[in-house]
Design a protein around this motif. Structure first.
Motif, PDB file in Angstrom:
ATOM      1  N   THR A  11      35.872  34.195  44.856  1.00 40.98           N
ATOM      2  CA  THR A  11      36.699  33.994  43.597  1.00 40.98           C
ATOM      3  C   THR A  11      37.263  35.278  43.069  1.00 40.98           C
ATOM      4  O   THR A  11      38.502  35.217  42.727  1.00 40.98           O
ATOM      5  CB  THR A  11      35.905  33.134  42.689  1.00 40.98           C
ATOM      6  N   SER A  12      36.581  36.078  42.891  1.00 41.05           N
ATOM      7  CA  SER A  12      37.237  37.441  42.408  1.00 41.05           C
ATOM      8  C   SER A  12      38.070  38.084  43.279  1.00 41.05           C
ATOM      9  O   SER A  12      39.154  38.731  43.049  1.00 41.05           O
ATOM     10  CB  SER A  12      36.080  38.311  42.018  1.00 41.05           C
ATOM     11  N   THR A  47      39.983  36.689  45.772  1.00 39.94           N
ATOM     12  CA  THR A  47      41.382  35.895  45.961  1.00 39.94           C
ATOM     13  C   THR A  47      41.926  36.149  44.583  1.00 39.94           C
ATOM     14  O   THR A  47      43.308  36.161  44.611  1.00 39.94           O
ATOM     15  CB  THR A  47      40.893  34.451  46.247  1.00 39.94           C
ATOM     16  N   ARG A  48      41.265  36.178  43.338  1.00 39.82           N
ATOM     17  CA  ARG A  48      41.930  36.631  42.000  1.00 39.82           C
ATOM     18  C   ARG A  48      42.630  37.887  42.150  1.00 39.82           C
ATOM     19  O   ARG A  48      43.701  38.091  41.810  1.00 39.82           O
ATOM     20  CB  ARG A  48      40.917  36.188  41.060  1.00 39.82           C
ATOM     21  N   ASP A  49      41.765  38.861  42.697  1.00 40.72           N
ATOM     22  CA  ASP A  49      42.233  40.105  42.668  1.00 40.72           C
ATOM     23  C   ASP A  49      43.647  40.373  43.624  1.00 40.72           C
ATOM     24  O   ASP A  49      44.754  40.804  42.949  1.00 40.72           O
ATOM     25  CB  ASP A  49      41.461  41.209  43.434  1.00 40.72           C
ATOM     26  N   ARG A  73      45.606  37.715  44.313  1.00 40.41           N
ATOM     27  CA  ARG A  73      46.862  36.832  43.629  1.00 40.41           C
ATOM     28  C   ARG A  73      47.292  37.693  42.666  1.00 40.41           C
ATOM     29  O   ARG A  73      48.669  37.370  42.295  1.00 40.41           O
ATOM     30  CB  ARG A  73      46.028  35.563  43.198  1.00 40.41           C
ATOM     31  N   GLU A  74      46.719  38.309  41.636  1.00 44.91           N
ATOM     32  CA  GLU A  74      47.041  38.721  40.537  1.00 44.91           C
ATOM     33  C   GLU A  74      47.643  40.420  40.802  1.00 44.91           C
ATOM     34  O   GLU A  74      48.292  40.800  39.745  1.00 44.91           O
ATOM     35  CB  GLU A  74      45.974  38.969  39.510  1.00 44.91           C
ATOM     36  N   SER A  75      47.448  40.690  41.855  1.00 42.87           N
ATOM     37  CA  SER A  75      48.273  42.073  42.135  1.00 42.87           C
ATOM     38  C   SER A  75      49.355  41.827  43.014  1.00 42.87           C
ATOM     39  O   SER A  75      49.081  41.559  44.257  1.00 42.87           O
ATOM     40  CB  SER A  75      46.913  43.143  42.763  1.00 42.87           C
ATOM     41  N   SER A  76      50.596  42.417  42.515  1.00 44.72           N
ATOM     42  CA  SER A  76      51.649  42.279  43.426  1.00 44.72           C
ATOM     43  C   SER A  76      51.674  43.200  44.411  1.00 44.72           C
ATOM     44  O   SER A  76      52.075  42.596  45.848  1.00 44.72           O
ATOM     45  CB  SER A  76      52.937  42.530  42.645  1.00 44.72           C
ATOM     46  N   ARG A 101      49.102  41.373  46.909  1.00 36.56           N
ATOM     47  CA  ARG A 101      49.608  40.157  47.414  1.00 36.56           C
ATOM     48  C   ARG A 101      50.883  40.374  48.501  1.00 36.56           C
ATOM     49  O   ARG A 101      50.812  39.714  49.651  1.00 36.56           O
ATOM     50  CB  ARG A 101      50.474  39.362  46.119  1.00 36.56           C
ATOM     51  N   ASP A 160      44.811  32.158  50.901  1.00 38.59           N
ATOM     52  CA  ASP A 160      44.933  30.933  50.120  1.00 38.59           C
ATOM     53  C   ASP A 160      43.796  29.934  50.498  1.00 38.59           C
ATOM     54  O   ASP A 160      43.301  29.214  49.918  1.00 38.59           O
ATOM     55  CB  ASP A 160      45.994  30.423  50.193  1.00 38.59           C
ATOM     56  N   GLU A 191      36.433  44.412  36.913  1.00 39.47           N
ATOM     57  CA  GLU A 191      36.387  44.590  35.545  1.00 39.47           C
ATOM     58  C   GLU A 191      34.712  44.933  35.240  1.00 39.47           C
ATOM     59  O   GLU A 191      34.730  45.463  34.285  1.00 39.47           O
ATOM     60  CB  GLU A 191      36.195  42.959  34.929  1.00 39.47           C
TER      61      GLU A 191
END
Length: 169
Positions: free
Chosen positions: A45-46, A48-50, A52-55, A58, A71, A155
């Motif tokens: 989860t972390s 994929t979030r990393d 997704r949240e970093s252009s 990504r 994805d 984090e």
């Protein structure tokens, strides 16, 4: 027109290295996959979030063709978590909910701590009480570290990193 391989295309090579570095923040493949299910799922989860949240991450994933994979990994992880929670709920039956148990556990924990502290005081710090207190403090610190890791490795690193004040001469 076929794409150049990652080895032949410097931009794709840099993108792959960037993604590998981020994945490496979560440990080796063995460390990643041999941990308990909940921890592995939290890391996925972390990660994929990393991305997704970093252009930058990504774009790197898109450049090397890994975006669809990431994805799908996220989707499957979400499905795993849902199934895992459903099965866990089914296996626990109709007992009290976590919301009902938390206040009871908190009260019991506080009572236990008070008793341990009072024994330590009345025994004037004689063993085993200081050792028990030290062990409890260690377990609490470990739990806090694990919870921080679940919020994401980046984090957690920010929380654990010492802050240094700089002064201008």
């Amino acid at each position: 027109m076929p794409r150049a391989s990652t080895a032949q295309d410097p931009a794709r090579r840099r993108a792959a290295q960037l993604l590998l570095a981020r994945i490496g923040d979560y440990g080796t493949i063995s460390e990643f996959t041999l941990q308990p299910f909940a921890d592995e799922s939290a890391d996925i989860t972390s990660l994929t979030r990393d991305v997704r949240e970093s252009s930058e991450l990504r774009d790197a994933a898109a450049l090397i063709g890994a975006a669809d994979f990431l994805d799908e990994l996220g989707r499957l992880n979400t499905e795993f978590e849902r199934t895992f929670l459903t099965r866990s709920a089914q296996s626990t039956g109709t007992g009290p909910s976590l919301g009902e148990l938390r206040p009871m556990a908190d009260k019991a924990y506080n009572t236990l701590c008070q008793k341990i502290n009072s024994y330590c005081i009345t025994e004037e710090g004689a063993e085993p009480w200081p050792g028990i207190i030290d062990r409890l403090n260690s377990l609490i610190a470990q739990s806090r570290t694990q919870l921080a890791a679940r919020r994401g490795r980046a984090e957690a690193a920010a929380i654990a990193a010492p802050t240094t004040a700089t002064t201008n001469p």
